[in-house]
Design an enzyme around this catalytic site. Structure first.
Site, PDB file in Angstrom:
ATOM      1  N   PHE A 152       0.785  -1.419   0.217  1.00  0.00           N
ATOM      2  CA  PHE A 152      -0.119   0.139   0.009  1.00  0.00           C
ATOM      3  C   PHE A 152       0.799   1.414  -0.207  1.00  0.00           C
ATOM      4  O   PHE A 152       0.124   2.419  -0.642  1.00  0.00           O
ATOM      5  CB  PHE A 152      -1.235  -0.200   1.161  1.00  0.00           C
ATOM      6  N   LYS A 176      -1.354  -7.071  -9.144  1.00  0.00           N
ATOM      7  CA  LYS A 176      -2.180  -7.433  -7.958  1.00  0.00           C
ATOM      8  C   LYS A 176      -1.926  -5.865  -6.753  1.00  0.00           C
ATOM      9  O   LYS A 176      -0.694  -6.148  -5.941  1.00  0.00           O
ATOM     10  CB  LYS A 176      -2.043  -8.682  -7.480  1.00  0.00           C
ATOM     11  N   GLU A 179      -4.840  -4.101  -1.986  1.00  0.00           N
ATOM     12  CA  GLU A 179      -6.726  -3.492  -1.704  1.00  0.00           C
ATOM     13  C   GLU A 179      -6.661  -2.155  -1.231  1.00  0.00           C
ATOM     14  O   GLU A 179      -7.746  -1.877  -1.668  1.00  0.00           O
ATOM     15  CB  GLU A 179      -7.089  -4.475  -1.806  1.00  0.00           C
ATOM     16  N   SER A 229       5.246  -6.895   3.640  1.00  0.00           N
ATOM     17  CA  SER A 229       5.968  -7.171   4.780  1.00  0.00           C
ATOM     18  C   SER A 229       6.509  -8.179   4.657  1.00  0.00           C
ATOM     19  O   SER A 229       6.676  -9.281   4.016  1.00  0.00           O
ATOM     20  CB  SER A 229       5.073  -7.828   5.980  1.00  0.00           C
ATOM     21  N   CYS A 284       9.266   1.496   3.606  1.00  0.00           N
ATOM     22  CA  CYS A 284      10.097   0.945   3.991  1.00  0.00           C
ATOM     23  C   CYS A 284      11.702   1.166   3.981  1.00  0.00           C
ATOM     24  O   CYS A 284      12.453   0.819   4.552  1.00  0.00           O
ATOM     25  CB  CYS A 284      10.217  -0.262   1.927  1.00  0.00           C
ATOM     26  N   GLU A 384       8.936  -3.594  12.857  1.00  0.00           N
ATOM     27  CA  GLU A 384       8.331  -2.303  11.798  1.00  0.00           C
ATOM     28  C   GLU A 384       7.607  -1.965  12.686  1.00  0.00           C
ATOM     29  O   GLU A 384       5.957  -2.690  12.211  1.00  0.00           O
ATOM     30  CB  GLU A 384       8.932  -3.751  10.584  1.00  0.00           C
TER      31      GLU A 384
HETATM   32  P1  NAD Z   1       0.999  -6.248   2.975  1.00  0.00           P
HETATM   33  O1  NAD Z   1       2.707  -7.615   2.943  1.00  0.00           O
HETATM   34  O2  NAD Z   1       0.797  -6.663   4.183  1.00  0.00           O
HETATM   35  O3  NAD Z   1       0.405  -6.406   1.437  1.00  0.00           O
HETATM   36  C1  NAD Z   1       1.551  -6.733   0.251  1.00  0.00           C
HETATM   37  C2  NAD Z   1       0.696  -7.255  -0.826  1.00  0.00           C
HETATM   38  O4  NAD Z   1       0.547  -8.903  -0.307  1.00  0.00           O
HETATM   39  C3  NAD Z   1      -0.860  -6.751  -0.846  1.00  0.00           C
HETATM   40  O5  NAD Z   1      -0.672  -6.558  -2.410  1.00  0.00           O
HETATM   41  C4  NAD Z   1      -1.581  -7.620  -0.439  1.00  0.00           C
HETATM   42  O6  NAD Z   1      -2.413  -8.084  -0.746  1.00  0.00           O
HETATM   43  C5  NAD Z   1      -0.521  -8.881  -0.190  1.00  0.00           C
HETATM   44  N1  NAD Z   1      -1.079  -9.545   1.184  1.00  0.00           N
HETATM   45  C6  NAD Z   1      -1.379  -9.422   1.952  1.00  0.00           C
HETATM   46  N2  NAD Z   1      -1.553 -10.330   3.215  1.00  0.00           N
HETATM   47  C7  NAD Z   1      -1.279 -11.794   2.290  1.00  0.00           C
HETATM   48  C8  NAD Z   1      -1.567 -13.320   2.333  1.00  0.00           C
HETATM   49  N3  NAD Z   1      -1.488 -13.360   3.489  1.00  0.00           N
HETATM   50  N4  NAD Z   1      -1.229 -13.775   1.608  1.00  0.00           N
HETATM   51  C9  NAD Z   1      -0.910 -13.691   0.466  1.00  0.00           C
HETATM   52  N5  NAD Z   1      -1.633 -11.681  -0.364  1.00  0.00           N
HETATM   53  C10 NAD Z   1      -1.294 -11.091   1.442  1.00  0.00           C
HETATM   54  O7  NAD Z   1       2.209  -5.044   2.835  1.00  0.00           O
HETATM   55  P2  NAD Z   1       1.825  -3.507   3.061  1.00  0.00           P
HETATM   56  O8  NAD Z   1       1.190  -3.509   4.551  1.00  0.00           O
HETATM   57  O9  NAD Z   1       1.258  -3.396   2.224  1.00  0.00           O
HETATM   58  O10 NAD Z   1       3.013  -2.447   2.726  1.00  0.00           O
HETATM   59  C11 NAD Z   1       3.715  -2.342   3.748  1.00  0.00           C
HETATM   60  C12 NAD Z   1       4.684  -3.247   3.903  1.00  0.00           C
HETATM   61  O11 NAD Z   1       5.645  -3.522   2.544  1.00  0.00           O
HETATM   62  C13 NAD Z   1       5.861  -2.897   5.025  1.00  0.00           C
HETATM   63  O12 NAD Z   1       6.129  -4.094   5.526  1.00  0.00           O
HETATM   64  C14 NAD Z   1       7.146  -2.140   4.041  1.00  0.00           C
HETATM   65  O13 NAD Z   1       8.307  -2.193   5.083  1.00  0.00           O
HETATM   66  C15 NAD Z   1       7.116  -3.232   3.193  1.00  0.00           C
HETATM   67  N6  NAD Z   1       7.758  -2.747   1.424  1.00  0.00           N
HETATM   68  C16 NAD Z   1       9.318  -3.349   1.416  1.00  0.00           C
HETATM   69  C17 NAD Z   1       9.762  -2.567   0.115  1.00  0.00           C
HETATM   70  C18 NAD Z   1      10.888  -2.556   0.421  1.00  0.00           C
HETATM   71  O14 NAD Z   1      11.076  -2.555  -0.750  1.00  0.00           O
HETATM   72  N7  NAD Z   1      11.579  -4.048   0.544  1.00  0.00           N
HETATM   73  C19 NAD Z   1       8.953  -1.721   0.074  1.00  0.00           C
HETATM   74  C20 NAD Z   1       7.916  -1.213   0.233  1.00  0.00           C
HETATM   75  C21 NAD Z   1       6.783  -1.266   1.386  1.00  0.00           C
END
Ligand code: NAD
Length: 498
Positions: A152, A176, A179, A229, A284, A384
């Site tokens: 997000f 994808k 959401e 994450s 991040c 985090e």
């Molecule tokens: P998230 O892991 O909750 O979601 C990321 C994606 O995974 C979304 O599209 C979501 O729909 C999907 N998802 C969520 N739960 C899932 C599940 N159980 N099974 C399958 N798919 C699932 O992350 P977020 O809250 O959207 O974003 C923030 C996180 O992203 C933070 O941890 C941040 O550090 C990380 N991030 C990392 C980088 C990097 O380059 N390392 C860059 C940006 C964000």
């Protein structure tokens, strides 16, 4: 059923309404209200998106590089002209202030610009006469349908880390998005279509775990690029690999800023504020821990606190410095760390709860928060938090600071603030982190380098964008060629040698 609009999928060059019967609410975080819903794909919609990308692949792969390049040039021009519209969408669904949204788009545009160099970046190698009359050369071929799953916090930039390069290299894409803020992806897909991208080359499939799992398991999806994450990144890495896919999965972070006693404390305080509270800490590459080598901590905290008092928090459309958090649930989770801090014996220097904002009272607000003397055993230090919460950890020496950073489960970004070139060089050598800033607090590499961390911040051996991006989205063929000549006759069952 609500009357709110539902963000549709983008499949085969057009919006496609979902029939799954499942949706998820999308909020305007500064107003605290639901503004729309987003479709959550079912199996038939996943198949439709992948089938569209699969059907578009042969023609896109075979289109001349010059023609592909022209589409990318046009996309770059349109995006540059209209980025203000996209920034407004980002602010209305994510909450980040408009200037920051524009910054995110600019960093994504950099990757589009890199991708326009595709004729150069897709060149293979050629060796003449490896044996008499025998040449060996390599080509870089696209993979086919590639899946991108994004978080997000950068609804425009993170998809743009991947899709311009994937498409430039001749692949077709199913994205994808998160959401929580889905509309930017549709906007980008529509713009790319307007720029001349053939239908089906770039599809947007909205959804939750069902859509993600559908892509991970689909036999026609050849690779997965994930950002999110750490627990999900690990799951993606393992599941995609089990299904035979190429995978890069970037995870979470806990980024430390090491401040040596000789640092310029005014510049360091500015950097800590910008990197700790920009985008409400939902980056991040945000700095979430300042590691102060004594005796600097007291002076530095005074300077940081003075600057925090000047920050204007509020609706991102009103020239504020920092906006709300993305959802109410996330705001509450971040705020809960203040109680944990007190329980664990830390000192809350600035408490962001209950701050005055230039915005609607129902927004998902939490002001900049500063916590000193954070024990490294506390969840405030270990987790985090992903919000505007900056921790201070005091250490006695450079070595203690480096040991602390290297003991972290994460290794995304870090920074050192010092005027000692030798110390900075040592740091660069000794620190186990993928992206390092020397007096630069958010060292996100430019597009012609590559983005990615170490340890639990990235799974897989390929970083995002840059040359590694082109490498990820292509597979190499090595061709050994001999044009027949009478001198090449004869029987020899031995292994070919030069
Ligand atoms: P998230 O892991 O909750 O979601 C990321 C994606 O995974 C979304 O599209 C979501 O729909 C999907 N998802 C969520 N739960 C899932 C599940 N159980 N099974 C399958 N798919 C699932 O992350 P977020 O809250 O959207 O974003 C923030 C996180 O992203 C933070 O941890 C941040 O550090 C990380 N991030 C990392 C980088 C990097 O380059 N390392 C860059 C940006 C964000």
């Amino acid at each position: 059923m609500s009357d709110l609009p539902v963000v549709p999928h983008w499949i085969d060059g057009a919006e496609r309404a979902s029939t799954s019967g499942r949706t998820s609410p999308v909020f305007d975080p500064a107003l605290g209200v639901e503004t729309r819903h987003v479709a959550l794909a079912d199996a038939a919609e996943i198949d439709a998106a992948v089938a569209s990308a699969k059907a578009a692949f042969p023609a896109w792969r075979d289109l001349s590089m010059t023609r592909r390049q022209q589409v990318l040039f046009r996309f770059r021009e349109l995006l540059n002209e209209r980025k203000g519209d996209l920034a407004e969408i980002l602010t209305s669904e994510h909450g980040k202030v408009v200037s920051d949204a524009l910054g995110e788009i600019t960093r994504g545009l950099e990757v589009v610009e890199l991708a326009t160099g595709l004729p150069h970046l897709l060149k293979g190698e050629h060796s003449e006469n490896v044996s008499t009359g025998v040449d060996v050369y390599s080509t870089k071929s696209p993979l086919g349908v590639v899946g991108i799953i994004s978080p997000f916090n950068f609804p425009a930039m993170v998809p743009m880390w991947f899709f311009p390069i994937a498409i430039a290299a001749g692949n077709t894409v199913v994205l994808k998005p998160s959401e929580k803020d889905p509309s930017a992806a549709n906007w980008l897909a529509a713009l790319f279509t307007e720029a001349g991208l053939p239908n089906g080359v770039f599809n947007v499939l909205h959804g939750d775990k069902v859509a993600v799992d559908g892509l991970l398991e689909h036999p026609d999806v050849k690779s997965i690029s994930f950002v999110g994450s750490t627990p999900i990144a690990k799951y993606i890495y393992e599941t995609a690999a089990r299904h035979g896919k190429r995978v890069q999965a970037l995870g979470g972070a806990k980024n430390h800023m090491l401040v040596l006693p000789d640092a310029d404390l005014d510049l360091t305080a500015d950097a800590a504020i910008n990197a700790g509270f920009g985008s409400a800490g939902e980056r991040c590459m945000a700095i979430s821990v300042v590691v102060a080598v004594e005796p600097v901590a007291d002076d530095l905290i005074e300077k940081i606190t003075a600057r925090m008092a000047t920050l204007k928090i509020g609706d991102g459309r009103r020239s504020c410095d920092m906006g709300p958090l993305v959802t109410e649930a996330h705001r509450d989770k971040v705020a809960s760390y203040l109680d944990i801090a007190v329980q664990d014996g830390a000192t809350v220097v600035v408490d962001g709860r209950g701050i005055e904002v230039d915005g609607d009272a129902n927004g998902f607000w939490l002001g900049p928060t500063l916590i000193d003397n954070v024990p490294v055993t506390s969840r405030v230090y270990l987790d985090e938090i992903f919000g505007p919460v900056l921790s201070i950890v005091r250490v006695k020496s450079y070595d203690e600071g480096v040991a602390l950073i290297n003991a972290s489960q994460y290794g995304n970004g870090t920074a050192i603030f010092t005027n000692d070139g030798g110390a900075a060089r040592r740091f660069q050598n000794e620190i186990e982190v993928g992206m390092i800033g020397i007096n630069v607090p958010i060292p996100v590499p430019v597009a012609y380098y590559s983005f990615g961390g170490f340890k639990d911040s990235a799974f897989g051996d390929s970083k995002a964008y840059g040359l590694q991006g082109f490498h990820f989205f292509t597979r190499e063929k090595a061709i050994t060629s001999r044009w027949l000549d009478p001198s090449h006759g004869g029987i020899n069952l031995g292994f070919p040698q030069n």
